[in-house]
Design a protein around this motif. Sequence first.
Motif, PDB file in Angstrom:
ATOM      1  N   GLY A 207      11.111  24.779 -11.370  1.00 12.60           N
ATOM      2  CA  GLY A 207      10.959  24.596 -12.803  1.00 12.60           C
ATOM      3  C   GLY A 207       9.719  23.760 -13.096  1.00 12.60           C
ATOM      4  N   ILE A 208       9.187  23.900 -14.317  1.00 10.52           N
ATOM      5  CA  ILE A 208       8.030  23.114 -14.737  1.00 10.52           C
ATOM      6  C   ILE A 208       8.240  22.618 -16.157  1.00 10.52           C
ATOM      7  CG2 ILE A 208       6.421  24.375 -13.241  1.00 10.52           C
ATOM      8  CD1 ILE A 208       5.466  25.808 -15.802  1.00 10.52           C
ATOM      9  N   CYS A 209       7.434  21.641 -16.561  1.00 11.48           N
ATOM     10  CA  CYS A 209       7.501  21.084 -17.910  1.00 11.48           C
ATOM     11  C   CYS A 209       6.222  21.419 -18.658  1.00 11.48           C
ATOM     12  CB  CYS A 209       7.694  19.570 -17.843  1.00 11.48           C
ATOM     13  SG  CYS A 209       7.685  18.750 -19.464  1.00 11.48           S
ATOM     14  N   VAL A 210       6.371  21.887 -19.897  1.00 12.07           N
ATOM     15  CA  VAL A 210       5.238  22.144 -20.779  1.00 12.07           C
ATOM     16  C   VAL A 210       5.561  21.561 -22.148  1.00 12.07           C
ATOM     17  CG1 VAL A 210       3.753  23.879 -21.840  1.00 12.07           C
ATOM     18  CG2 VAL A 210       4.673  24.277 -19.551  1.00 12.07           C
ATOM     19  N   ASN A 211       4.738  20.618 -22.603  1.00 20.06           N
ATOM     20  CA  ASN A 211       4.935  19.987 -23.914  1.00 20.06           C
ATOM     21  C   ASN A 211       6.357  19.467 -24.098  1.00 20.06           C
ATOM     22  OD1 ASN A 211       2.273  20.413 -24.785  1.00 20.06           O
ATOM     23  ND2 ASN A 211       2.745  22.479 -25.483  1.00 20.06           N
ATOM     24  N   GLY A 212       6.919  18.898 -23.047  1.00 17.83           N
ATOM     25  CA  GLY A 212       8.225  18.246 -23.151  1.00 17.83           C
ATOM     26  C   GLY A 212       9.408  19.128 -22.865  1.00 17.83           C
ATOM     27  N   ASN A 213       9.227  20.449 -22.801  1.00 17.28           N
ATOM     28  CA  ASN A 213      10.321  21.370 -22.530  1.00 17.28           C
ATOM     29  C   ASN A 213      10.223  21.940 -21.121  1.00 17.28           C
ATOM     30  OD1 ASN A 213      11.413  21.070 -25.133  1.00 17.28           O
ATOM     31  ND2 ASN A 213      10.015  22.608 -25.949  1.00 17.28           N
ATOM     32  N   ALA A 214      11.357  22.364 -20.574  1.00 17.62           N
ATOM     33  CA  ALA A 214      11.413  22.851 -19.193  1.00 17.62           C
ATOM     34  C   ALA A 214      11.502  24.372 -19.161  1.00 17.62           C
ATOM     35  CB  ALA A 214      12.615  22.245 -18.468  1.00 17.62           C
ATOM     36  N   PHE A 215      10.900  24.969 -18.116  1.00 15.10           N
ATOM     37  CA  PHE A 215      10.890  26.417 -17.951  1.00 15.10           C
ATOM     38  C   PHE A 215      11.196  26.772 -16.507  1.00 15.10           C
ATOM     39  CE2 PHE A 215       8.307  25.572 -21.616  1.00 15.10           C
ATOM     40  CZ  PHE A 215       8.517  26.629 -22.479  1.00 15.10           C
ATOM     41  N   TRP A 216      11.929  27.885 -16.333  1.00 19.75           N
ATOM     42  CA  TRP A 216      12.240  28.418 -15.007  1.00 19.75           C
ATOM     43  C   TRP A 216      12.140  29.941 -15.034  1.00 19.75           C
ATOM     44  CZ3 TRP A 216      15.263  24.987 -17.622  1.00 19.75           C
ATOM     45  CH2 TRP A 216      15.501  23.733 -17.027  1.00 19.75           C
ATOM     46  N   VAL A 217      11.936  30.529 -13.877  1.00 25.65           N
ATOM     47  CA  VAL A 217      12.217  31.951 -13.685  1.00 25.65           C
ATOM     48  C   VAL A 217      13.701  32.040 -13.344  1.00 25.65           C
ATOM     49  CG1 VAL A 217      11.824  33.992 -12.267  1.00 25.65           C
ATOM     50  CG2 VAL A 217       9.890  32.563 -12.959  1.00 25.65           C
ATOM     51  N   ALA A 218      14.475  32.661 -14.205  1.00 26.83           N
ATOM     52  CA  ALA A 218      15.916  32.793 -14.009  1.00 26.83           C
ATOM     53  C   ALA A 218      16.250  34.260 -13.727  1.00 26.83           C
ATOM     54  CB  ALA A 218      16.666  32.292 -15.239  1.00 26.83           C
ATOM     55  N   ALA A 219      17.532  34.530 -13.475  1.00 27.73           N
ATOM     56  CA  ALA A 219      17.942  35.896 -13.139  1.00 27.73           C
ATOM     57  C   ALA A 219      19.315  36.191 -13.711  1.00 27.73           C
ATOM     58  CB  ALA A 219      17.943  36.092 -11.627  1.00 27.73           C
ATOM     59  N   GLY A 224      17.856  41.354 -13.939  1.00 34.03           N
ATOM     60  CA  GLY A 224      16.709  40.935 -13.145  1.00 34.03           C
ATOM     61  C   GLY A 224      16.128  39.634 -13.644  1.00 34.03           C
ATOM     62  N   TYR A 225      14.867  39.386 -13.319  1.00 39.32           N
ATOM     63  CA  TYR A 225      14.226  38.125 -13.665  1.00 39.32           C
ATOM     64  C   TYR A 225      13.864  38.061 -15.147  1.00 39.32           C
ATOM     65  CZ  TYR A 225      13.604  37.356  -8.644  1.00 39.32           C
ATOM     66  OH  TYR A 225      13.824  37.177  -7.305  1.00 39.32           O
ATOM     67  N   PHE A 226      13.944  36.864 -15.692  1.00 39.03           N
ATOM     68  CA  PHE A 226      13.465  36.599 -17.043  1.00 39.03           C
ATOM     69  C   PHE A 226      13.067  35.127 -17.109  1.00 39.03           C
ATOM     70  CE2 PHE A 226      17.835  35.317 -17.134  1.00 39.03           C
ATOM     71  CZ  PHE A 226      17.932  34.301 -18.073  1.00 39.03           C
ATOM     72  N   LEU A 227      12.505  34.712 -18.230  1.00 41.10           N
ATOM     73  CA  LEU A 227      12.053  33.336 -18.396  1.00 41.10           C
ATOM     74  C   LEU A 227      13.104  32.557 -19.173  1.00 41.10           C
ATOM     75  CD1 LEU A 227       9.559  31.664 -17.642  1.00 41.10           C
ATOM     76  CD2 LEU A 227       8.614  32.195 -19.898  1.00 41.10           C
ATOM     77  N   GLN A 228      13.537  31.444 -18.600  1.00 41.18           N
ATOM     78  CA  GLN A 228      14.537  30.589 -19.229  1.00 41.18           C
ATOM     79  C   GLN A 228      13.898  29.247 -19.576  1.00 41.18           C
ATOM     80  OE1 GLN A 228      17.167  30.502 -20.986  1.00 41.18           O
ATOM     81  NE2 GLN A 228      18.878  30.610 -19.549  1.00 41.18           N
ATOM     82  N   SER A 229      14.178  28.747 -20.773  1.00 34.05           N
ATOM     83  CA  SER A 229      13.633  27.452 -21.181  1.00 34.05           C
ATOM     84  C   SER A 229      14.759  26.540 -21.664  1.00 34.05           C
ATOM     85  CB  SER A 229      12.584  27.615 -22.286  1.00 34.05           C
ATOM     86  OG  SER A 229      13.181  28.084 -23.483  1.00 34.05           O
ATOM     87  N   PHE A 230      14.481  25.237 -21.644  1.00 27.78           N
ATOM     88  CA  PHE A 230      15.418  24.254 -22.186  1.00 27.78           C
ATOM     89  C   PHE A 230      14.650  23.340 -23.115  1.00 27.78           C
ATOM     90  CE2 PHE A 230      17.754  20.234 -22.262  1.00 27.78           C
ATOM     91  CZ  PHE A 230      19.043  20.684 -22.561  1.00 27.78           C
TER      92      PHE A 230
END
Length: 391
Positions: A207-219, A224-230
């Motif tokens: 996971g990585i952080c961009v502008n305070g929010n977190a992102f992952w490649v989820a499944a 299949g794969y998609f982009l998940q954020s928190f």
Amino acid sequence: MANMDGRDLSLDLIEEIFSRVPAKSIARFRSTSKQWNALLKSVSFAKKHSANAPKEESLFIMLMDSRVFILKVNLHGIYDGCDPSAKVGHQFNLKDPRSSEVDSQVDIRNVFHCDGLFLCTTMDNRLVVWNPCLGETNWIKPRESYKKTDCYALGYDNDRSYKILRVDRQYSVLTTKNEYEVYDLTSNSWRVLGVATDWVLPKHFRGICVNGNAFWVAARRSFGYFLQSFDFSTEMFQSQSFPHPFPFGNPSLSVVGEEQLCLLGTNSSPYGRSDNFKVWVATSVGTGLSWRNSIAASNRKSKYKSYYVYNFFQGMSFLADELNNVIVYLSLDNILRIVGNNYHTQVENLGGGSIQSCSVLMNYVPSLAQISNKVNSLPGGSEREAPSTST
């Protein structure tokens, strides 16, 4: 004329001057006096410094042999026949508060970066927030217990209050269960938020952080794969879209500086040979992502192609250098690889250092971000563990 120690200057003027000094130069002034130390550690100064100080250059950081190091990489002139160079630089020392030995270091399992702060999991299943620029730590006690399979992220809300997300990943052949909770570094407390059952966060994707929010490649099992954020402001997960169309597989995430989400894909099956890489950069990170094409790398003539897809399929972290139009990553055999348009090279000996195990390569920008408003310092500069609060 004012003395060099600043005793003839008002504290307001000192604050104004220091607010324009790069973060990595601030720490050495804290030992000048208790008054300066209190000023430079204050939340108000951190906010003023963030607004006034020049933007710091992003550094390459690597987690190697359970320690965090600066990685110095020179890519200048690589398309003009100049060989790139790389060297392992300064080590950031994370001291173990449980040890009486002065030089005792913590063995780090993984590290997550946000706003100049590191969120580290340790080999003995502890959790710490660490500002290496200021040398401050905040050891976080679990609500119940930490697990090796936990997924963590560090971010901040609209008030710039830092929070930790913990996802307890419980997977089986038939069921998926993600219990998630948030730790607020301002109140020093955990809150259980809920359970998600329709997606998984694969362990090999970082996971990585961009502008305070977190992102992952989820499944998802059927998707299949998609982009998940928190979102740390709403404390909610949200599914995000990949670039459309997205013909490339094996997606991996990175960040340019700390403000632009970066996505890489390859064009072949997990264990096949790859001829091409493609990088997209998100131009907006709101309710829906917009993407632009960034780096395209073609390696049809490279003798190293067989490594590529396998490495990224295993979740290897990478950095995209748009200025030089290359992708930089550390492969599973701990060799630094640099890939561009019909260009590939590798640096096997990082300045004479011997790499035994390296799992993380990321950008880092030093900052004076405050770990917590309520951390109590112990003699010698270490920190007390934050209390555990059950819900």
